[in-house]
Scaffold this motif. Structure first.
Motif, mmCIF file in Angstrom:
data_model
loop_
_atom_site.group_PDB
_atom_site.id
_atom_site.type_symbol
_atom_site.label_atom_id
_atom_site.label_comp_id
_atom_site.label_asym_id
_atom_site.label_seq_id
_atom_site.Cartn_x
_atom_site.Cartn_y
_atom_site.Cartn_z
ATOM 1 N N ALA A 42 0.829 -1.203 0.000
ATOM 2 C CA ALA A 42 0.000 0.000 0.000
ATOM 3 C C ALA A 42 0.861 1.249 0.000
ATOM 4 C CB ALA A 42 -0.928 -0.006 1.213
ATOM 5 N N SER A 43 1.979 1.185 0.703
ATOM 6 C CA SER A 43 2.861 2.334 0.821
ATOM 7 C C SER A 43 4.259 1.818 1.137
ATOM 8 C CB SER A 43 2.374 3.254 1.940
ATOM 9 O OG SER A 43 3.350 4.224 2.232
ATOM 10 N N LYS A 44 5.249 2.543 0.690
ATOM 11 C CA LYS A 44 6.623 2.150 0.997
ATOM 12 C C LYS A 44 7.108 2.794 2.289
ATOM 13 C CE LYS A 44 7.982 1.227 -3.745
ATOM 14 N NZ LYS A 44 8.984 1.443 -4.791
ATOM 15 N N LYS A 45 6.175 3.457 2.968
ATOM 16 C CA LYS A 45 6.500 4.101 4.247
ATOM 17 C C LYS A 45 5.396 3.788 5.254
ATOM 18 C CE LYS A 45 9.095 7.890 2.285
ATOM 19 N NZ LYS A 45 9.155 9.293 1.961
ATOM 20 N N PRO A 46 5.721 3.873 6.549
ATOM 21 C CA PRO A 46 4.678 3.632 7.558
ATOM 22 C C PRO A 46 3.731 4.817 7.683
ATOM 23 C CG PRO A 46 6.770 4.195 8.612
ATOM 24 C CD PRO A 46 7.043 4.115 7.126
ATOM 25 N N PHE A 47 2.620 4.584 8.331
ATOM 26 C CA PHE A 47 1.621 5.623 8.591
ATOM 27 C C PHE A 47 1.715 6.025 10.056
ATOM 28 C CE2 PHE A 47 -0.058 3.146 5.074
ATOM 29 C CZ PHE A 47 -0.486 4.124 4.186
ATOM 30 N N LYS A 48 1.869 7.321 10.307
ATOM 31 C CA LYS A 48 1.877 7.825 11.676
ATOM 32 C C LYS A 48 0.429 8.054 12.098
ATOM 33 C CE LYS A 48 3.756 11.517 14.545
ATOM 34 N NZ LYS A 48 4.479 12.818 14.538
ATOM 35 N N GLN A 68 -6.123 3.246 4.487
ATOM 36 C CA GLN A 68 -4.841 2.864 5.088
ATOM 37 C C GLN A 68 -4.502 3.716 6.297
ATOM 38 O OE1 GLN A 68 -2.975 0.243 4.480
ATOM 39 N NE2 GLN A 68 -4.363 -0.422 2.852
ATOM 40 N N PRO A 69 -3.935 3.104 7.321
ATOM 41 C CA PRO A 69 -3.485 1.714 7.393
ATOM 42 C C PRO A 69 -4.561 0.766 7.915
ATOM 43 C CG PRO A 69 -2.753 2.861 9.345
ATOM 44 C CD PRO A 69 -3.512 3.872 8.505
ATOM 45 N N PHE A 70 -5.805 1.237 7.948
ATOM 46 C CA PHE A 70 -6.856 0.424 8.542
ATOM 47 C C PHE A 70 -7.696 -0.294 7.474
ATOM 48 C CE2 PHE A 70 -5.942 3.949 11.484
ATOM 49 C CZ PHE A 70 -5.425 3.187 12.527
ATOM 50 N N CYS A 71 -8.376 -1.316 7.911
ATOM 51 C CA CYS A 71 -9.179 -2.167 7.018
ATOM 52 C C CYS A 71 -10.473 -1.463 6.606
ATOM 53 C CB CYS A 71 -9.518 -3.464 7.765
ATOM 54 S SG CYS A 71 -10.626 -4.564 6.860
ATOM 55 N N GLY A 99 2.934 0.249 6.409
ATOM 56 C CA GLY A 99 2.205 0.498 5.171
ATOM 57 C C GLY A 99 2.596 -0.474 4.078
ATOM 58 N N CYS A 100 3.768 -1.095 4.221
ATOM 59 C CA CYS A 100 4.225 -2.015 3.171
ATOM 60 C C CYS A 100 3.594 -3.391 3.317
ATOM 61 C CB CYS A 100 5.747 -2.116 3.158
ATOM 62 S SG CYS A 100 6.471 -3.070 4.509
ATOM 63 N N TYR A 108 2.929 -2.864 13.617
ATOM 64 C CA TYR A 108 3.901 -1.779 13.710
ATOM 65 C C TYR A 108 5.020 -1.912 12.678
ATOM 66 C CZ TYR A 108 1.333 -1.451 18.024
ATOM 67 O OH TYR A 108 0.306 -1.370 18.935
ATOM 68 N N CYS A 109 5.482 -0.780 12.224
ATOM 69 C CA CYS A 109 6.618 -0.751 11.294
ATOM 70 C C CYS A 109 7.863 -1.261 12.025
ATOM 71 C CB CYS A 109 6.838 0.690 10.821
ATOM 72 S SG CYS A 109 8.338 0.902 9.846
ATOM 73 N N ASP A 110 8.613 -2.124 11.371
ATOM 74 C CA ASP A 110 9.875 -2.603 11.939
ATOM 75 C C ASP A 110 11.051 -2.289 11.015
ATOM 76 O OD1 ASP A 110 9.652 -4.390 9.847
ATOM 77 O OD2 ASP A 110 9.901 -6.190 11.085
ATOM 78 N N GLY A 111 10.825 -1.457 10.005
ATOM 79 C CA GLY A 111 11.908 -1.082 9.098
ATOM 80 C C GLY A 111 12.029 -1.982 7.874
ATOM 81 N N THR A 112 11.196 -3.002 7.777
ATOM 82 C CA THR A 112 11.255 -3.900 6.614
ATOM 83 C C THR A 112 11.095 -3.129 5.304
ATOM 84 O OG1 THR A 112 10.420 -5.750 7.918
ATOM 85 C CG2 THR A 112 10.174 -5.928 5.528
ATOM 86 N N HIS A 113 10.365 -2.015 5.343
ATOM 87 C CA HIS A 113 10.123 -1.235 4.108
ATOM 88 C C HIS A 113 11.417 -0.688 3.503
ATOM 89 C CE1 HIS A 113 10.077 1.912 7.258
ATOM 90 N NE2 HIS A 113 10.607 2.660 6.306
ATOM 91 N N LYS A 114 12.521 -0.734 4.259
ATOM 92 C CA LYS A 114 13.803 -0.259 3.727
ATOM 93 C C LYS A 114 14.534 -1.341 2.946
ATOM 94 C CE LYS A 114 14.274 2.937 7.564
ATOM 95 N NZ LYS A 114 14.885 3.124 8.884
#
Ligand code: FES
Length: 129
Positions: A42-48, A68-71, A99-100, A108-114
Motif C-alpha cells: 500500500a505504501s513504501k512508508k509507515p503511517f503515523k 490505510q493503514p486500517f481495514c 504500510g508495506c 507496527y513498522c519494523d523497518g522492513t520497508h527499507k
C-alpha cells in the motif's frame, strides 16, 4: 501453529479429476496451492497515527484498503484468505503502523520497508474493481 502454517504454505496439492466418460489419457489435472495471497504494498512508508487506548482497531494486512493503514473490507474481494489484524492499544499513543504490509512486527513498522524488495517494488494504482 506457526510451524504448521509454514509447512502448509509450501505444500502443493495435485488432484487428478476422474472423468469416467473420457479416456484415461485426457483426464484433467488441477493443482491447488495453499499459499496465502501476497499482500499488496500500500505504501513504501509507515503511517503515523494517533491511537486511543482501549479502542479496537483493524489493521489492513492485504494492502487493498483505501482507508490505510486500517481495514475497509477490501480483502473480502481482492485478497480472500487475508484477514485484518485486530488490536487494542493499552493507552493513548502515537504509533507508526506498517504500510508495506511486510513487517515482522504487525501492525507496527519494523523497518522492513527499507529492504530492497520493497524499495524496488512498483506501486500500482488501486482500482475499484
Ligand atoms: S512500512 Fe512496513 S515495515 Fe515499515
Amino acid at each position: 501453529m506457526n510451524t504448521l502454517v509454514t509447512k502448509l504454505d509450501h505444500i502443493w496439492i495435485s488432484l487428478t479429476l476422474r472423468q469416467p466418460w473420457l479416456p484415461a489419457t485426457t483426464t484433467s489435472k488441477v493443482q491447488l496451492s495453499t499459499l496465502p495471497p501476497e499482500p499488496f504494498i500500500a505504501s513504501k512508508k509507515p503511517f503515523k497515527v494517533e491511537l486511543v487506548g482501549g479502542k479496537r482497531y483493524s489493521w489492513c494486512t492485504c494492502g487493498h484498503s483505501k482507508k490505510q493503514p486500517f481495514c475497509d473490507g477490501a480483502h473480502k474481494l481482492k485478497a480472500p484468505g487475508l484477514m485484518p489484524l485486530r488490536f487494542v492499544p493499552e493507552k493513548d499513543t502515537t504509533a507508526w503502523l506498517c504500510g508495506c504490509k511486510y513487517t515482522n512486527n504487525p501492525p507496527y513498522c519494523d523497518g522492513t520497508h527499507k529492504q530492497d524488495f520493497i524499495v524496488s517494488a512498483t506501486l500500482h494504482e488501486q482500482t475499484d474493481s
